[in-house]
Design a protein around this motif. Structure first.
Motif, PDB file in Angstrom:
ATOM      1  N   ALA A 121       0.835  -1.207   0.000  1.00 50.26           N
ATOM      2  CA  ALA A 121       0.000   0.000   0.000  1.00 50.26           C
ATOM      3  C   ALA A 121       0.864   1.249   0.000  1.00 50.26           C
ATOM      4  N   LYS A 122       1.982   1.198   0.731  1.00 45.46           N
ATOM      5  CA  LYS A 122       2.895   2.334   0.777  1.00 45.46           C
ATOM      6  C   LYS A 122       3.576   2.557  -0.577  1.00 45.46           C
ATOM      7  N   ALA A 123       3.885   1.455  -1.262  1.00 43.93           N
ATOM      8  CA  ALA A 123       4.653   1.544  -2.523  1.00 43.93           C
ATOM      9  C   ALA A 123       3.765   1.847  -3.720  1.00 43.93           C
ATOM     10  N   ALA A 124       2.497   1.514  -3.636  1.00 41.36           N
ATOM     11  CA  ALA A 124       1.612   1.480  -4.820  1.00 41.36           C
ATOM     12  C   ALA A 124       1.622   2.764  -5.634  1.00 41.36           C
ATOM     13  N   LYS A 125       1.620   3.928  -4.952  1.00 35.76           N
ATOM     14  CA  LYS A 125       1.475   5.191  -5.691  1.00 35.76           C
ATOM     15  C   LYS A 125       2.715   5.539  -6.503  1.00 35.76           C
ATOM     16  N   TYR A 126       3.802   4.812  -6.282  1.00 40.72           N
ATOM     17  CA  TYR A 126       5.043   5.125  -6.998  1.00 40.72           C
ATOM     18  C   TYR A 126       5.226   4.292  -8.260  1.00 40.72           C
ATOM     19  N   PHE A 127       4.237   3.433  -8.579  1.00 45.25           N
ATOM     20  CA  PHE A 127       4.423   2.504  -9.696  1.00 45.25           C
ATOM     21  C   PHE A 127       3.251   2.557 -10.675  1.00 45.25           C
ATOM     22  N   GLU A 128       3.627   2.468 -11.984  1.00 49.41           N
ATOM     23  CA  GLU A 128       2.611   2.507 -13.039  1.00 49.41           C
ATOM     24  C   GLU A 128       1.757   1.247 -13.039  1.00 49.41           C
ATOM     25  N   SER A 129       2.372   0.120 -12.707  1.00 46.10           N
ATOM     26  CA  SER A 129       1.681  -1.177 -12.746  1.00 46.10           C
ATOM     27  C   SER A 129       1.823  -1.908 -11.419  1.00 46.10           C
ATOM     28  N   ALA A 130       0.793  -2.690 -11.083  1.00 43.69           N
ATOM     29  CA  ALA A 130       0.865  -3.558  -9.903  1.00 43.69           C
ATOM     30  C   ALA A 130      -0.057  -4.745 -10.137  1.00 43.69           C
ATOM     31  N   GLU A 131       0.441  -5.939  -9.839  1.00 41.82           N
ATOM     32  CA  GLU A 131      -0.390  -7.144  -9.907  1.00 41.82           C
ATOM     33  C   GLU A 131      -0.085  -8.031  -8.703  1.00 41.82           C
ATOM     34  N   VAL A 132      -1.040  -8.889  -8.355  1.00 41.42           N
ATOM     35  CA  VAL A 132      -0.920  -9.743  -7.169  1.00 41.42           C
ATOM     36  C   VAL A 132      -1.024 -11.200  -7.597  1.00 41.42           C
ATOM     37  N   ILE A 133      -0.103 -12.013  -7.113  1.00 41.31           N
ATOM     38  CA  ILE A 133      -0.137 -13.465  -7.348  1.00 41.31           C
ATOM     39  C   ILE A 133      -0.227 -14.151  -5.994  1.00 41.31           C
ATOM     40  N   GLU A 134      -1.281 -14.985  -5.804  1.00 44.26           N
ATOM     41  CA  GLU A 134      -1.362 -15.751  -4.558  1.00 44.26           C
ATOM     42  C   GLU A 134      -1.194 -17.220  -4.910  1.00 44.26           C
ATOM     43  N   LEU A 135      -0.516 -17.947  -4.035  1.00 44.45           N
ATOM     44  CA  LEU A 135      -0.190 -19.339  -4.295  1.00 44.45           C
ATOM     45  C   LEU A 135      -0.516 -20.152  -3.045  1.00 44.45           C
ATOM     46  N   HIS A 136      -1.330 -21.224  -3.215  1.00 44.22           N
ATOM     47  CA  HIS A 136      -1.801 -21.998  -2.065  1.00 44.22           C
ATOM     48  C   HIS A 136      -1.810 -23.485  -2.354  1.00 44.22           C
ATOM     49  N   HIS A 137      -2.036 -24.231  -1.279  1.00 43.38           N
ATOM     50  CA  HIS A 137      -2.258 -25.685  -1.341  1.00 43.38           C
ATOM     51  C   HIS A 137      -3.518 -25.950  -2.175  1.00 43.38           C
ATOM     52  N   PRO A 138      -3.578 -27.107  -2.806  1.00 46.21           N
ATOM     53  CA  PRO A 138      -4.714 -27.384  -3.705  1.00 46.21           C
ATOM     54  C   PRO A 138      -5.977 -27.822  -2.991  1.00 46.21           C
ATOM     55  N   THR A 139      -5.980 -27.814  -1.642  1.00 54.27           N
ATOM     56  CA  THR A 139      -7.199 -28.147  -0.895  1.00 54.27           C
ATOM     57  C   THR A 139      -7.963 -26.887  -0.495  1.00 54.27           C
ATOM     58  N   LYS A 140      -7.492 -25.716  -0.903  1.00 55.38           N
ATOM     59  CA  LYS A 140      -8.172 -24.468  -0.583  1.00 55.38           C
ATOM     60  C   LYS A 140      -9.417 -24.331  -1.441  1.00 55.38           C
ATOM     61  N   LEU A 195       2.639 -26.572  -1.748  1.00 51.90           N
ATOM     62  CA  LEU A 195       2.575 -25.208  -1.228  1.00 51.90           C
ATOM     63  C   LEU A 195       1.675 -25.145  -0.009  1.00 51.90           C
ATOM     64  N   ASN A 196       1.852 -24.075   0.804  1.00 52.81           N
ATOM     65  CA  ASN A 196       0.911 -23.793   1.886  1.00 52.81           C
ATOM     66  C   ASN A 196       0.196 -22.483   1.574  1.00 52.81           C
ATOM     67  N   ALA A 197       0.830 -21.322   1.890  1.00 58.26           N
ATOM     68  CA  ALA A 197       0.190 -20.028   1.646  1.00 58.26           C
ATOM     69  C   ALA A 197       1.261 -19.000   1.320  1.00 58.26           C
ATOM     70  N   HIS A 198       1.131 -18.377   0.128  1.00 62.51           N
ATOM     71  CA  HIS A 198       2.193 -17.502  -0.350  1.00 62.51           C
ATOM     72  C   HIS A 198       1.571 -16.372  -1.153  1.00 62.51           C
ATOM     73  N   GLU A 199       2.212 -15.208  -1.129  1.00 63.25           N
ATOM     74  CA  GLU A 199       1.712 -14.093  -1.930  1.00 63.25           C
ATOM     75  C   GLU A 199       2.885 -13.299  -2.474  1.00 63.25           C
ATOM     76  N   GLU A 200       2.786 -12.927  -3.725  1.00 65.34           N
ATOM     77  CA  GLU A 200       3.807 -12.104  -4.362  1.00 65.34           C
ATOM     78  C   GLU A 200       3.123 -10.886  -4.989  1.00 65.34           C
ATOM     79  N   SER A 216       4.021 -18.280   4.049  1.00 66.62           N
ATOM     80  CA  SER A 216       3.687 -19.047   5.255  1.00 66.62           C
ATOM     81  C   SER A 216       3.955 -20.507   4.919  1.00 66.62           C
ATOM     82  N   PHE A 217       5.063 -21.042   5.416  1.00 63.26           N
ATOM     83  CA  PHE A 217       5.469 -22.398   5.072  1.00 63.26           C
ATOM     84  C   PHE A 217       4.678 -23.439   5.866  1.00 63.26           C
ATOM     85  N   ASP A 218       4.142 -23.020   7.026  1.00 69.05           N
ATOM     86  CA  ASP A 218       3.265 -23.933   7.762  1.00 69.05           C
ATOM     87  C   ASP A 218       2.255 -23.092   8.533  1.00 69.05           C
ATOM     88  N   ARG A 219       1.221 -23.753   9.048  1.00 71.39           N
ATOM     89  CA  ARG A 219       0.111 -23.031   9.661  1.00 71.39           C
ATOM     90  C   ARG A 219       0.454 -22.494  11.052  1.00 71.39           C
TER      91      ARG A 219
END
Ligand SMILES: NC(=O)C1=CN([C@@H]2O[C@H](COP(=O)(O)OP(=O)(O)OC[C@H]3O[C@@H](n4cnc5c(N)ncnc54)[C@H](O)[C@@H]3O)[C@@H](O)[C@H]2O)C=CC1
Ligand SMILES: O=C(O)C1=N[C@H](C(=O)O)C[C@H](O)C1
Length: 251
Positions: A121-140, A195-200, A216-219
């Protein structure tokens, strides 16, 4: 001692909460409930704080039932939207403890994810583009993750406040590969065994990129935040609905 009941206690998260409460020297485990159990068994006499980790399709009903019981609730279940949150606020106002009832909802209790959101949120206004990638276990069962939705909303709000326009994107034919757009931010979900829970979070300008990543490598990574929120609700958290663990941190 803080008397803590857990709803969704047999689940991946609920079972971790049971262990965390049992390991906390200032808490005692009250009731452990799961699907099909009667939530009216939980009362202010036997419970100070309920921790709810179930599934998106039932969490609102559970929270409304617990408000009617007059017990404070820490909610980790995702799938929330403005309409559901309005129902929670109305239930508190019309419930047995309108001046003191506390409900806390957090899409992510891990400090890494909370700080990633904050930094994005702090960085967002300084960049022309922003995208979010979330990565999780396949039981979600839900996608995108509540964390990624929250991150996209925070980026979108920061960009709007800074007067930034739409992000550059010449896409004319999209078979779905550009992900879901939330407040102008493209969000992508990966489901992968192992995977467990990850965000980029990717922020880009001409000739440069900032990548903010939380893993988050484990719960167990969520448990300090769950216990922090539980202690806050048992002490000095404000009455009403509070959203996001950042509200309990000195960020
Ligand atoms: N806020 C955070 O930091 C985190 C949030 N989550 C969220 O928590 C939720 C649960 O995740 P998991 O534990 O992995 O799921 P899970 O499927 O392992 O556990 C859900 C549990 O809820 C129970 N349940 C289903 N319907 C119920 C009902 N009506 N009343 C009571 N219990 C009921 C199920 O039987 C199960 O034991 C998901 O929405 C997930 O996105 C997960 C990890 C961290
Ligand atoms: O289902 C999960 O595992 C998680 N769900 C939450 C979300 O949807 O953001 C939090 C974390 O990513 C793990």
């Amino acid at each position: 001692m803080i008397k803590v009941s857990v709803v969704g206690a047999k689940g991946r998260m609920g079972s971790h909460v049971v262990d965390a409460v049992n390991g906390a020297n200032d808490m005692e485990l009250a009731l452990t409930l799961d699907a099909g159990d009667d939530l009216t068994l939980i009362t202010p006499d036997n419970t100070d704080v309920v921790v709810e980790f179930t599934v998106p399709s039932v969490s609102l009903g559970n929270v409304l039932a617990l408000i009617a019981q007059g017990v404070d609730v820490v909610v980790g279940t995702t799938g929330w939207n403005d309409e559901k949150l309005a129902q929670v606020r109305q239930a508190i106002a019309e419930g047995p403890k309108p001046e003191t009832q506390k409900v806390f909802i957090a899409p992510n209790f891990a400090i890494s994810a909370v700080l990633a959101d904050y930094f994005a949120a702090k960085a967002a206004k300084y960049f022309e583009s922003a995208e979010v990638i979330e990565l999780h276990h396949p039981t979600k069962v839900d996608a995108p993750s509540g964390t990624a939705i929250h991150t996209a909303q925070a980026i979108g709000a920061a960009r709007k406040a800074a007067g930034l326009g739409d992000m550059p994107d010449a896409t004319e034919t999209d078979g779905g590969s550009r992900g879901q757009v939330i407040d102008g931010v493209h969000v992508h979900a990966v489901r992968l065994r192992g995977l467990n829970a990850h965000e980029e979070i990717l922020l880009g300008n001409a000739g440069e990129q900032l990548t903010i990543r939380a893993d988050s490598f484990d719960r167990g990574s969520f448990m300090p935040g769950v216990l922090l929120a539980t202690r806050k609700l048992a002490t000095d958290a404000p009455a009403g609905l509070t959203i996001g663990l950042d509200q309990f941190l000195d960020l």
